[in-house]
Design a protein around this motif. Structure first.
Motif, PDB file in Angstrom:
ATOM      1  N   PRO A 278       8.129 -21.388  15.774  1.00  0.00           N
ATOM      2  CA  PRO A 278       8.579 -20.975  14.449  1.00  0.00           C
ATOM      3  C   PRO A 278       8.542 -22.103  13.409  1.00  0.00           C
ATOM      4  CG  PRO A 278      10.476 -21.466  15.833  1.00  0.00           C
ATOM      5  CD  PRO A 278       9.254 -21.627  16.702  1.00  0.00           C
ATOM      6  N   GLY A 279       8.512 -21.705  12.155  1.00  0.00           N
ATOM      7  CA  GLY A 279       8.763 -22.651  11.075  1.00  0.00           C
ATOM      8  C   GLY A 279       7.563 -23.025  10.247  1.00  0.00           C
ATOM      9  N   PHE A 280       6.376 -23.045  10.892  1.00  0.00           N
ATOM     10  CA  PHE A 280       5.181 -23.474  10.147  1.00  0.00           C
ATOM     11  C   PHE A 280       4.074 -22.426  10.292  1.00  0.00           C
ATOM     12  CE2 PHE A 280       7.451 -27.316  11.553  1.00  0.00           C
ATOM     13  CZ  PHE A 280       7.708 -27.914  10.320  1.00  0.00           C
ATOM     14  N   GLU A 281       4.467 -21.162  10.108  1.00  0.00           N
ATOM     15  CA  GLU A 281       3.511 -20.069  10.327  1.00  0.00           C
ATOM     16  C   GLU A 281       2.351 -20.118   9.358  1.00  0.00           C
ATOM     17  OE1 GLU A 281       6.771 -19.843  10.370  1.00  0.00           O
ATOM     18  OE2 GLU A 281       7.403 -18.728  12.160  1.00  0.00           O
TER      19      GLU A 281
ATOM     20  N   ALA B 112       0.285 -15.971  17.739  1.00  0.00           N
ATOM     21  CA  ALA B 112      -0.831 -15.017  17.829  1.00  0.00           C
ATOM     22  C   ALA B 112      -2.162 -15.694  17.507  1.00  0.00           C
ATOM     23  CB  ALA B 112      -0.589 -13.843  16.881  1.00  0.00           C
ATOM     24  N   THR B 113      -2.257 -16.367  16.353  1.00  0.00           N
ATOM     25  CA  THR B 113      -3.553 -16.953  15.964  1.00  0.00           C
ATOM     26  C   THR B 113      -3.926 -18.145  16.855  1.00  0.00           C
ATOM     27  OG1 THR B 113      -2.504 -18.348  14.266  1.00  0.00           O
ATOM     28  CG2 THR B 113      -3.380 -16.203  13.561  1.00  0.00           C
TER      29      THR B 113
ATOM     30  N   ASN C 186      -2.686 -26.400   7.025  1.00  0.00           N
ATOM     31  CA  ASN C 186      -3.145 -25.620   5.880  1.00  0.00           C
ATOM     32  C   ASN C 186      -4.061 -26.480   5.024  1.00  0.00           C
ATOM     33  OD1 ASN C 186      -2.628 -24.649   2.885  1.00  0.00           O
ATOM     34  ND2 ASN C 186      -2.242 -22.937   4.252  1.00  0.00           N
ATOM     35  N   SER C 187      -5.004 -25.842   4.323  1.00  0.00           N
ATOM     36  CA  SER C 187      -6.002 -26.621   3.576  1.00  0.00           C
ATOM     37  C   SER C 187      -5.370 -27.511   2.511  1.00  0.00           C
ATOM     38  CB  SER C 187      -7.042 -25.693   2.960  1.00  0.00           C
ATOM     39  OG  SER C 187      -6.421 -24.810   2.059  1.00  0.00           O
ATOM     40  N   VAL C 188      -4.261 -27.067   1.900  1.00  0.00           N
ATOM     41  CA  VAL C 188      -3.657 -27.909   0.851  1.00  0.00           C
ATOM     42  C   VAL C 188      -3.162 -29.236   1.422  1.00  0.00           C
ATOM     43  CG1 VAL C 188      -2.975 -25.999  -0.657  1.00  0.00           C
ATOM     44  CG2 VAL C 188      -1.357 -26.853   1.036  1.00  0.00           C
TER      45      VAL C 188
ATOM     46  N   ARG D  64      -5.630 -20.566  12.138  1.00  0.00           N
ATOM     47  CA  ARG D  64      -5.364 -20.729  10.704  1.00  0.00           C
ATOM     48  C   ARG D  64      -5.764 -22.121  10.226  1.00  0.00           C
ATOM     49  NH1 ARG D  64       0.153 -17.186   9.512  1.00  0.00           N
ATOM     50  NH2 ARG D  64      -0.933 -15.259  10.008  1.00  0.00           N
ATOM     51  N   GLY D  65      -5.851 -23.062  11.150  1.00  0.00           N
ATOM     52  CA  GLY D  65      -6.233 -24.421  10.786  1.00  0.00           C
ATOM     53  C   GLY D  65      -7.752 -24.542  10.719  1.00  0.00           C
TER      54      GLY D  65
END
Ligand SMILES: [Zn+2]
Ligand SMILES: [Zn+2]
Length: 450
Positions: free
Chosen positions: A68-71, A77-78, A328-330, A414-415
């Motif tokens: 948890p925390g950094f979805e 799942a991903t 995440n891309s940012v 997601r990464g």
């Protein structure tokens, strides 16, 4: 339940010393048989694996699922879908979530997510200290009972030597390892990459090899004194390798892992060079530095990378682990100094590792051993990492020669943060089975209606 016959593949199972073209039969989620020729039972699904390699499902003892925390970076799942696509059937999740996995309730949450949404098996790693802030030991007994396979404050080292001494003793009582991210803070400082000629040329703050080696030496000394099990995460320097080699020769209970990127990339990747190939520029190379190559420990000099390859070949390095660290891309679209550290690895692991087999630097069975039977031994599991009859039917099928161009925008993780973006890799996962069920398939699988 389903019956699957995988036909005519090169089966490599280092737990049994098997490397031969054979058929593999799976029934009711378990391995049913290996033989030169098995006739397909009626109604069996047949996977034609001629020209392909068939191995036990890969086991990753070090990845970050972020939930948890950094979805926004990754979820169970991903992350597990990315694992399946990369040939992994079991992944061990690091506890640097929010909240940190330092209590039973957080571990239970991750395990319930894995049961309901996970594509592969998930084994949790508990925190060494409460909140992973290095001050007070977590409730290790409770975490062990909840199913944690070891303890780590990964992302941070266990910097306090006395805490480490206590942790080794306490975890050793449960037979579980302390997995340390070895980095001496006073030497690492704000290191954004490896300290060497590349950091000098780019004018970036470097972290020296000694930042890792001083803590490795400390951990080995503590393990010698206390006993217990010390496991060194993501080792990256030639000096570390020599410390581990000497410790093992002395009979100290130390194990270590190396990542695919520390085996195949150097600090020159920060300049957008992958394997010396200037054409393989990352998407951010217009900004001069490829933040996708920013990782901790940093990609090192060529001599260190070559030492890692030699250590894998001669057995000093026990395990290959991905340290899959999606962002995440940012968090990467910024200056090199500010960028987050970490690489999204699961979907490129096999492709990058096969370069070692193709070059002849590391024989393919050794690469497979470090992804299957060796991590199973580390986990004390005899039902995974093997194709023995009766074992769980976790199976990976791959084409060792298939060439593909990495497009990280197409990752299921997601990464998208991969320094291999745009590079051509040879070696591709064709199918991944977890407990006899297809968790990933590159092409549709033919059904034999008997
Ligand atoms: Zn780490
Ligand atoms: Zn990590």
């Amino acid at each position: 339940m389903q019956t699957i016959l995988i036909r005519r593949g090169r089966i490599i199972d280092t737990s049994q010393g098997i490397d031969q073209v054979s058929d593999l039969l799976i029934q009711d989620g378990k391995i049913e048989g290996i033989d030169r020729q098995i006739d397909p039972p009626e109604g069996a699904e047949v996977i034609e694996a001629s020209g392909l390699v068939v191995t036990p499902g890969f086991i990753d003892i070090h990845c970050h699922l972020r939930e948890p925390g950094f979805e926004y970076k990754e979820t169970v799942a991903t992350g597990t879908q990315a694992a399946a696509k990369g040939g992994f059937t079991t992944v061990c999740a690091m506890p640097n979530t929010n909240p940190v996995m330092d209590t039973r309730s957080t571990v239970d949450y991750v395990l319930s997510k894995a049961r309901s949404e996970g594509a592969v098996r998930v084994l949790p790693i508990g925190a060494v200290t409460k909140g992973s802030n290095g001050a007070e030991l977590a409730e290790m007994g409770e975490l062990a009972e909840a199913g944690c396979i070891g303890f780590s404050d990964d992302g941070h080292p266990v910097a306090d030597s006395n805490i480490m001494r206590q942790a080794l003793g306490y975890a050793g009582g449960f037979g579980l390892p302390i997995i340390n991210h070895c980095e001496t803070p006073e030497l690492f400082r704000n290191g954004a990459m490896n300290e060497g000629w590349v950091s000098n040329r780019l004018g970036l703050q470097g972290a020296p090899n000694s930042a890792e080696e001083t803590m490795v030496a400390r951990d080995i000394a503590l393990a010698e004194m206390v006993g217990g099990r010390i496991h060194l995460a993501h080792i990256s320097t030639a000096g570390t390798l020599e410390l581990v080699r000497n410790a093992k020769e002395k009979g100290i209970n130390v194990t270590c892992e190396v990542t695919p990127h520390h085996l195949t990339l150097t600090d020159e990747a920060v300049m957008g060079r992958v394997n010396g190939d200037d054409s393989a520029f990352g998407p951010l190379s217009a900004a001069a530095y490829d933040t996708y190559a920013k990782v901790n420990p940093p990609l090192r000099a060529r001599t260190d990378m070559e030492a890692m390859v030699a250590g894998l070949r001669d057995g000093v390095i026990d395990i290959i682990a991905t340290d899959h660290a999606p962002h995440n891309s940012v968090e990467k679209l910024c200056t090199f100094q500010e960028a987050a550290m970490g690489i999204s690895v699961l979907e490129t692991a096999l492709g990058s590792l096969m370069s070692l087999a193709h070059s002849g630097d590391v024989p393919m069975p050794i690469v497979i051993e470090k992804l299957t039977s060796a991590p199973a031994d580390f986990l004390g599991r005899s039902d995974i990492g093997t194709l023995k009859i009766g074992a769980l039917a976790d199976v990976t099928v791959f084409d060792p020669d298939a060439e593909w161009v990495v497009d990280s925008e197409r990752f299921v993780s997601r990464g998208k943060n991969s320094p291999f973006h745009g590079a051509t890799l040879s070696g591709q996962i064709v199918a991944t089975l977890v407990g006899g069920k297809v968790a990933f398939a590159l092409n549709s699988i033919e059904s034999n209606e008997g």
